[in-house]
Design an enzyme around this catalytic site. Structure first.
Site, PDB file in Angstrom:
ATOM      1  N   SER A 114       0.811  -1.217   0.000  1.00 45.16           N
ATOM      2  CA  SER A 114       0.000   0.000   0.000  1.00 45.16           C
ATOM      3  C   SER A 114       0.844   1.267   0.000  1.00 45.16           C
ATOM      4  CB  SER A 114      -0.870  -0.015   1.268  1.00 45.16           C
ATOM      5  OG  SER A 114      -1.413   1.253   1.515  1.00 45.16           O
ATOM      6  N   GLU A 143       0.208   3.614   1.775  1.00 40.64           N
ATOM      7  CA  GLU A 143       0.311   4.048   3.178  1.00 40.64           C
ATOM      8  C   GLU A 143       1.706   3.781   3.738  1.00 40.64           C
ATOM      9  OE1 GLU A 143      -2.034   5.548   5.570  1.00 40.64           O
ATOM     10  OE2 GLU A 143      -2.675   6.177   3.591  1.00 40.64           O
ATOM     11  N   TYR A 187      -1.412   0.379  10.715  1.00 40.36           N
ATOM     12  CA  TYR A 187      -1.701  -0.278   9.427  1.00 40.36           C
ATOM     13  C   TYR A 187      -0.502  -0.142   8.479  1.00 40.36           C
ATOM     14  CZ  TYR A 187      -3.541  -0.877   4.698  1.00 40.36           C
ATOM     15  OH  TYR A 187      -3.713  -1.274   3.385  1.00 40.36           O
TER      16      TYR A 187
HETATM   17  P1  NAP Z   1     -11.387  -4.630   2.065  1.00 44.11           P
HETATM   18  O1  NAP Z   1     -12.561  -4.293   1.203  1.00 44.11           O
HETATM   19  O2  NAP Z   1     -11.318  -4.104   3.450  1.00 44.11           O
HETATM   20  O3  NAP Z   1     -11.307  -6.256   2.142  1.00 44.11           O
HETATM   21  C1  NAP Z   1     -10.469  -6.898   3.058  1.00 44.11           C
HETATM   22  C2  NAP Z   1     -10.706  -8.389   2.957  1.00 44.11           C
HETATM   23  O4  NAP Z   1      -9.860  -9.066   3.915  1.00 44.11           O
HETATM   24  C3  NAP Z   1     -12.145  -8.837   3.257  1.00 44.11           C
HETATM   25  O5  NAP Z   1     -12.501  -9.844   2.346  1.00 44.11           O
HETATM   26  C4  NAP Z   1     -12.020  -9.414   4.676  1.00 44.11           C
HETATM   27  O6  NAP Z   1     -12.991 -10.390   4.970  1.00 44.11           O
HETATM   28  C5  NAP Z   1     -10.643 -10.061   4.572  1.00 44.11           C
HETATM   29  N1  NAP Z   1     -10.054 -10.405   5.870  1.00 44.11           N
HETATM   30  C6  NAP Z   1      -9.843  -9.586   6.923  1.00 44.11           C
HETATM   31  N2  NAP Z   1      -9.265 -10.259   7.932  1.00 44.11           N
HETATM   32  C7  NAP Z   1      -9.104 -11.540   7.514  1.00 44.11           C
HETATM   33  C8  NAP Z   1      -8.570 -12.722   8.096  1.00 44.11           C
HETATM   34  N3  NAP Z   1      -8.082 -12.740   9.345  1.00 44.11           N
HETATM   35  N4  NAP Z   1      -8.538 -13.858   7.364  1.00 44.11           N
HETATM   36  C9  NAP Z   1      -9.042 -13.865   6.129  1.00 44.11           C
HETATM   37  N5  NAP Z   1      -9.586 -12.794   5.511  1.00 44.11           N
HETATM   38  C10 NAP Z   1      -9.619 -11.652   6.199  1.00 44.11           C
HETATM   39  O7  NAP Z   1     -10.030  -4.224   1.337  1.00 44.11           O
HETATM   40  P2  NAP Z   1      -9.757  -3.830  -0.213  1.00 44.11           P
HETATM   41  O8  NAP Z   1      -9.978  -2.373  -0.380  1.00 44.11           O
HETATM   42  O9  NAP Z   1     -10.436  -4.800  -1.103  1.00 44.11           O
HETATM   43  O10 NAP Z   1      -8.176  -4.039  -0.264  1.00 44.11           O
HETATM   44  C11 NAP Z   1      -7.599  -5.302  -0.582  1.00 44.11           C
HETATM   45  C12 NAP Z   1      -6.175  -5.356  -0.059  1.00 44.11           C
HETATM   46  O11 NAP Z   1      -5.413  -4.327  -0.666  1.00 44.11           O
HETATM   47  C13 NAP Z   1      -6.026  -5.150   1.445  1.00 44.11           C
HETATM   48  O12 NAP Z   1      -4.923  -5.920   1.862  1.00 44.11           O
HETATM   49  C14 NAP Z   1      -5.687  -3.674   1.577  1.00 44.11           C
HETATM   50  O13 NAP Z   1      -4.990  -3.436   2.776  1.00 44.11           O
HETATM   51  C15 NAP Z   1      -4.837  -3.481   0.337  1.00 44.11           C
HETATM   52  N6  NAP Z   1      -4.824  -2.150  -0.254  1.00 44.11           N
HETATM   53  C16 NAP Z   1      -5.991  -1.521  -0.552  1.00 44.11           C
HETATM   54  C17 NAP Z   1      -5.965  -0.292  -1.188  1.00 44.11           C
HETATM   55  C18 NAP Z   1      -7.237   0.419  -1.567  1.00 44.11           C
HETATM   56  O14 NAP Z   1      -7.167   1.622  -1.867  1.00 44.11           O
HETATM   57  N7  NAP Z   1      -8.379  -0.267  -1.621  1.00 44.11           N
HETATM   58  C19 NAP Z   1      -4.723   0.280  -1.533  1.00 44.11           C
HETATM   59  C20 NAP Z   1      -3.559  -0.416  -1.241  1.00 44.11           C
HETATM   60  C21 NAP Z   1      -3.617  -1.636  -0.615  1.00 44.11           C
HETATM   61  P3  NAP Z   1     -14.437  -9.999   5.595  1.00 44.11           P
HETATM   62  O15 NAP Z   1     -15.300  -9.659   4.425  1.00 44.11           O
HETATM   63  O16 NAP Z   1     -14.813 -11.262   6.292  1.00 44.11           O
HETATM   64  O17 NAP Z   1     -14.226  -8.832   6.517  1.00 44.11           O
HETATM   65  O1  F7E Z   2      -8.854   8.216   4.050  1.00 53.13           O
HETATM   66  C1  F7E Z   2      -9.212  11.725   5.167  1.00 53.13           C
HETATM   67  C2  F7E Z   2      -8.318  10.848   6.011  1.00 53.13           C
HETATM   68  O2  F7E Z   2      -9.916   6.179   4.994  1.00 53.13           O
HETATM   69  C3  F7E Z   2      -8.312   9.063   3.069  1.00 53.13           C
HETATM   70  C4  F7E Z   2      -7.197   2.119   2.584  1.00 53.13           C
HETATM   71  O3  F7E Z   2      -7.745   1.414   1.492  1.00 53.13           O
HETATM   72  O4  F7E Z   2      -6.028   3.603   1.108  1.00 53.13           O
HETATM   73  C5  F7E Z   2      -6.954   3.566   2.168  1.00 53.13           C
HETATM   74  O5  F7E Z   2      -6.432   4.273   3.306  1.00 53.13           O
HETATM   75  C6  F7E Z   2      -8.050  10.440   3.647  1.00 53.13           C
HETATM   76  C7  F7E Z   2      -7.286  10.428   4.972  1.00 53.13           C
HETATM   77  O6  F7E Z   2      -8.222   5.990   3.091  1.00 53.13           O
HETATM   78  C8  F7E Z   2     -12.515  11.485   6.626  1.00 53.13           C
HETATM   79  O7  F7E Z   2      -7.787  11.560   7.131  1.00 53.13           O
HETATM   80  C9  F7E Z   2     -11.152  13.065   6.033  1.00 53.13           C
HETATM   81  O8  F7E Z   2      -6.252  11.380   4.924  1.00 53.13           O
HETATM   82  O9  F7E Z   2     -10.459   6.851   2.611  1.00 53.13           O
HETATM   83  P1  F7E Z   2      -9.455   6.770   3.707  1.00 53.13           P
HETATM   84  P2  F7E Z   2      -6.687   5.825   3.538  1.00 53.13           P
HETATM   85  O10 F7E Z   2      -6.496   6.067   4.978  1.00 53.13           O
HETATM   86  O11 F7E Z   2      -5.875   6.628   2.579  1.00 53.13           O
HETATM   87  C10 F7E Z   2      -4.737   3.031   1.387  1.00 53.13           C
HETATM   88  C11 F7E Z   2      -3.911   3.101   0.130  1.00 53.13           C
HETATM   89  C12 F7E Z   2      -4.822   1.678   1.993  1.00 53.13           C
HETATM   90  O12 F7E Z   2      -3.954   0.844   1.791  1.00 53.13           O
HETATM   91  C13 F7E Z   2      -5.895   1.464   3.021  1.00 53.13           C
HETATM   92  O13 F7E Z   2      -6.156   0.057   3.191  1.00 53.13           O
HETATM   93  O14 F7E Z   2      -9.297  11.061   3.917  1.00 53.13           O
HETATM   94  N1  F7E Z   2     -10.555  11.896   5.735  1.00 53.13           N
HETATM   95  N2  F7E Z   2     -12.357  12.843   6.579  1.00 53.13           N
HETATM   96  C14 F7E Z   2     -11.372  10.883   6.076  1.00 53.13           C
HETATM   97  N3  F7E Z   2     -11.232   9.542   5.978  1.00 53.13           N
HETATM   98  C15 F7E Z   2     -12.247   8.764   6.412  1.00 53.13           C
HETATM   99  N4  F7E Z   2     -12.158   7.425   6.296  1.00 53.13           N
HETATM  100  N5  F7E Z   2     -13.380   9.317   6.970  1.00 53.13           N
HETATM  101  C16 F7E Z   2     -13.566  10.678   7.113  1.00 53.13           C
HETATM  102  O15 F7E Z   2     -14.588  11.135   7.605  1.00 53.13           O
END
Ligand code: NAP
Ligand code: F7E
Length: 328
Positions: free
Chosen positions: A123, A125, A147
């Site tokens: 990520s 992050e 995280y």
């Molecule tokens: P998400 O919607 O939160 O999905 C997370 C998945 O992980 C869900 O299917 C959840 O199952 C499963 N999970 C959680 N704990 C588990 C465990 N102990 N054993 C097995 N499965 C488990 O996340 P996403 O947005 O699709 O992201 C996919 C991956 O990419 C994650 O690793 C995230 O950190 C990473 N990532 C996401 C982004 C983004 O912008 N979306 C960017 C960079 C990296 P349940 O449905 O049962 O909760």
């Molecule tokens: O926040 C700001 C907050 O929670 C984005 C995950 O998929 O992407 C995701 O992480 C920004 C932050 O995503 C609210 O402070 C303001 O700066 O949508 P977010 P994230 O933290 O960037 C990365 C790449 C991952 O890997 C993670 O798994 O938005 N913000 N106001 C807020 N954020 C939330 N959630 N809620 C608010 O009310």
């Protein structure tokens, strides 16, 4: 027919990756954790085309037996505790799943079949308090949340198993990617859902945290293609995937409310309780390696993404109202 095992299949990315791999002719096996009720909302339309199996990243034995029984060619490790604020309230759990879970899967691969190709969902992050702008594969990490710290561990253990044991293990450093299937707690979906409810008279304000944070936001459907491409390369390498554009949460609000003819300043309330203990202020990708080597390009612009999400939430709420589930 190649077989892919996806952990996190019930999540946003899991659902798009499943659709993509089925189109490519894969047999898809999806690992889900045991729950008292099923959580198949995002993959309901795919259930008759895939195999669902139980397993958990906490449980080494379950991973070993899944690999032995289903013999995947590729493993996509998407499962994680992925919500940044929860990582402060549940830091040890986040470390167990998001960090150590990666080691457990790599160990299972090493013991069962070291030829399995492995994708780790790293990520942006990990860049956190970014030491370079834009961020690329060589930018040092400075995570700002439990995280982010856990993802740095997952990233380096993937690199380490590649270098120590010769596994085809790669890490995709993906920047934020969103869609109508995004969890409601993430800011893009919180905004699109809030706009829809306000427009339909179901709410009159939207409480948000830091409006000045900037992210590189793309469409999740595009990003799963990059995951697959990374596993089709001759050599295992890590890639940054993002759009190369950055926008603030404020701009997100302006666009989303503007799309339905509203001014965000009339509805958005800044709430300090939603600020994070340590913020990631600015993320922007340099995706030139992915463009050059994978031929990967995003196909959905930021305004298109925002409109897509707002329209989908409007339709969802209108359908609820029409079905009598809600009275305005
Ligand atoms: P998400 O919607 O939160 O999905 C997370 C998945 O992980 C869900 O299917 C959840 O199952 C499963 N999970 C959680 N704990 C588990 C465990 N102990 N054993 C097995 N499965 C488990 O996340 P996403 O947005 O699709 O992201 C996919 C991956 O990419 C994650 O690793 C995230 O950190 C990473 N990532 C996401 C982004 C983004 O912008 N979306 C960017 C960079 C990296 P349940 O449905 O049962 O909760
Ligand atoms: O926040 C700001 C907050 O929670 C984005 C995950 O998929 O992407 C995701 O992480 C920004 C932050 O995503 C609210 O402070 C303001 O700066 O949508 P977010 P994230 O933290 O960037 C990365 C790449 C991952 O890997 C993670 O798994 O938005 N913000 N106001 C807020 N954020 C939330 N959630 N809620 C608010 O009310």
């Amino acid at each position: 027919m190649p077989t892919a095992l996806i952990t996190g299949i019930t999540g946003q990315d899991g659902s798009y990756l499943t659709e993509f791999l089925l189109q490519q002719g894969y047999r898809v096996v999806g690992m889900v954790r045991r729950a008292s009720t099923h959580n198949y909302e995002r993959i309901q339309h795919l259930l008759d085309k895939i195999t669902i199996v139980q397993g958990d990243l906490h449980d080494q034995g379950s991973l070993l037996s899944l690999l032995e029984e289903y013999k995947p060619d590729e493993v996509y490790n998407l499962a994680a505790q992925s919500f940044v604020p929860t990582s402060w309230s549940q830091p040890a759990l986040t470390g167990e799943v998001t960090a150590l879970g990666v080691t457990r899967m790599l160990e299972a691969i090493r013991y069962v079949n070291p030829k399995i190709r492995f994708y780790q969902a790293s990520s942006s992050e990990m860049f956190g308090k970014a030491l370079e702008v834009p961020q690329r594969e060589t930018t040092p990490f400075y995570p700002r949340s439990p995280y982010g710290v856990a993802k740095v561990y997952g990233h380096w253990i993937t690199v380490n198993y590649r270098e120590s044991f010769g596994l085809f293990a790669v890490s995709g450093i993906l920047f934020n990617h969103e869609s109508p299937r995004r969890g409601l707690e993430f800011v893009t979906r919180k905004v699109s859902d809030g706009v829809a409810r306000i427009k339909l008279g179901l709410a009159n304000e939207l409480r948000l945290g830091n409006l000045e944070a900037r992210r590189d936001w793309g469409f999740a459907g595009d990003y799963v293609r990059a995951m697959w491409l990374m596993l089709q390369q001759e050599r295992p390498e890590d890639f940054v995937v993002g759009t190369g554009e950055t926008h603030s949460v404020r701009e997100l609000c302006e666009l989303a409310f503007g799309h339905v003819g509203l001014d965000y300043r009339d509805y958005v309330v800044q709430d300090e309780r939603l600020y994070r203990p340590a913020e990631v202020d600015l993320l922007i990708a340099d995706p030139s390696k992915a463009r050059a080597r994978l031929g990967w390009e995003p196909t959905v612009s930021f305004p298109e993404l925002v409109r897509m999400m707002v329209d989908a939430d409007l339709e969802r709420w209108k359908a609820k109202i029409a079905s009598g589930q809600l009275v305005r």
